[in-house]
Write a protein that holds these residues in place. Structure first.
Motif, PDB file in Angstrom:
ATOM      1  N   THR A 112       0.876  -1.177   0.000  1.00 54.70           N
ATOM      2  CA  THR A 112       0.000   0.000   0.000  1.00 54.70           C
ATOM      3  C   THR A 112       0.905   1.215   0.000  1.00 54.70           C
ATOM      4  N   THR A 113       0.384   2.342  -0.462  1.00 57.35           N
ATOM      5  CA  THR A 113       1.264   3.516  -0.564  1.00 57.35           C
ATOM      6  C   THR A 113       0.792   4.648   0.342  1.00 57.35           C
ATOM      7  N   HIS A 114       0.110   5.631  -0.223  1.00 51.88           N
ATOM      8  CA  HIS A 114      -0.209   6.838   0.541  1.00 51.88           C
ATOM      9  C   HIS A 114      -1.600   6.723   1.163  1.00 51.88           C
ATOM     10  N   LEU A 115      -1.673   5.908   2.215  1.00 59.32           N
ATOM     11  CA  LEU A 115      -2.922   5.700   2.941  1.00 59.32           C
ATOM     12  C   LEU A 115      -2.745   6.087   4.402  1.00 59.32           C
ATOM     13  N   PRO A 116      -3.791   6.644   5.028  1.00 60.65           N
ATOM     14  CA  PRO A 116      -3.734   6.794   6.488  1.00 60.65           C
ATOM     15  C   PRO A 116      -3.540   5.421   7.135  1.00 60.65           C
ATOM     16  N   LEU A 117      -2.817   5.379   8.226  1.00 61.52           N
ATOM     17  CA  LEU A 117      -2.464   4.103   8.833  1.00 61.52           C
ATOM     18  C   LEU A 117      -3.703   3.283   9.209  1.00 61.52           C
ATOM     19  N   ARG A 118      -4.767   3.944   9.648  1.00 60.01           N
ATOM     20  CA  ARG A 118      -5.948   3.196  10.068  1.00 60.01           C
ATOM     21  C   ARG A 118      -6.647   2.502   8.897  1.00 60.01           C
TER      22      ARG A 118
END
Length: 324
Positions: free
Chosen positions: A162-168
């Motif tokens: 995964t790349t630019h995602l919020p951690l949650r």
């Protein structure tokens, strides 16, 4: 008879940042490629003057390479004058226009690969264009359904599930289908672009201690392990899921050709600590070759002479290698 150097498109990125400074350094080294900078020619002239660089700029002509020490330029005009360090949304579409030239040239065969200097996502969005980054833009404009981000440096190759995602949101984004698709792209490009006949891929777990048998999360048991088992059954050499806190030691890294991290800040801090200033970003899964610097626009360094071109030089070297 000598083999011609691969012809690469190099986009200069955000005009107010260090991209123009970096591309002006390209003639300093005997790089294994013929580089054509996609940028506003006047911008480059002004930045060279500010930096005290004597770099002749010549218009790109395919049949006539520039003389040694000169920089070949494919001119794309700015929309508004540019002041170093000062963003201007009026030039957001200019940045995209330079990318469009490079993409079209790679798809047509004019260029063997493209190398990108950093862009500023915010100012492009301020220009009225929804833009989340180079990777997504390249995928859209090459009609590629899925791409994979990989960084290389200090002897490591680290790809991201995964790349630019919020951690949650990360855990929900890692499904059997998505993980399988990422691994297939990573494996295929290690074979076809990097020339590794039987790649060994070290796969990180998502949770601490790779879930510790389900006591610290079940993603390894429910998603990662079954996906790896299925792909290993096809002949892939996948090792994991491995605890990320011990994965990046030299003995373990020596057992693989690439690492697959589950999320952005699991793998990239380690690589950037080891290689910052000389790391490279590679977009896997595209029908073209694209490499990039591993840093941002550094507006505060524009036109100061303090910007380090090392990452750009490495990105050009790798693009040349992959294209041949």
């Amino acid at each position: 008879m000598s083999t011609p150097l691969p012809l690469l498109a190099v986009t200069a990125g955000e005009p107010a940042g260090i991209g123009p400074d970096l591309v002006l350094r390209l003639p300093q080294l005997a790089l294994p490629a013929r580089c054509v900078v996609i940028a506003d020619k006047t911008l480059l002239q002004q930045r060279a003057a500010a930096l005290g660089l004597n770099v002749p700029l010549v218009d790109y002509q395919r049949a006539q390479p520039a003389p040694a020490g000169a920089l070949e330029v494919w001119h794309v005009p700015l929309a508004a004058p540019c002041q170093p360090g000062v963003l201007d949304a009026a030039n957001g579409r200019y940045v995209l226009a330079t990318l469009d030239v490079a993409i079209a040239g790679c798809l047509s065969g004019e260029f063997a690969a493209m190398v990108t200097a950093p862009v500023h996502k915010g100012v492009i969005n301020d220009a009225g264009v929804a833009f989340s980054g180079h990777t997504e833009y390249l995928a859209e404009h090459t009609a590629t359904p899925r791409v994979v981000m990989m960084l290389a440096g200090a002897g490591m190759r680290v790809a991201l599930a995964t790349t630019h995602l919020p951690l949650r949101q990360v855990a929900d984004a890692i499904t059997r289908d998505s993980l399988e698709a990422v691994i297939r792209i990573l494996h295929a490009d290690l074979v076809t672009k990097f020339g590794i006949a039987a790649p060994r891929i070290l796969v990180a777990g998502l949770n601490p201690h790779a879930g510790e048998g389900g006591h610290m999360g079940r993603e390894e048991i429910d998603v990662i392990e079954p996906t790896l088992a299925a792909l290993c059954g096809e002949g892939m050499n996948l090792i994991g899921p491995l605890p990320a806190d011990t994965l990046f030691n030299p003995d373990k890294l020596a057992q693989g050709d690439a690492v697959l991290a589950m999320y952005h800040d699991q793998g990239l801090p380690v690589l950037k600590h080891a290689s910052f200033g000389a790391g490279i970003n590679i977009t896997l899964g595209l029908p073209i070759i694209r490499t990039s610097v591993d840093h941002g626009t550094a507006l505060d360094l524009a036109a100061t002479g303090r910007a380090d071109p090392g990452s750009l030089f490495e990105a050009v070297r790798l693009a040349a290698q992959l294209s041949t």
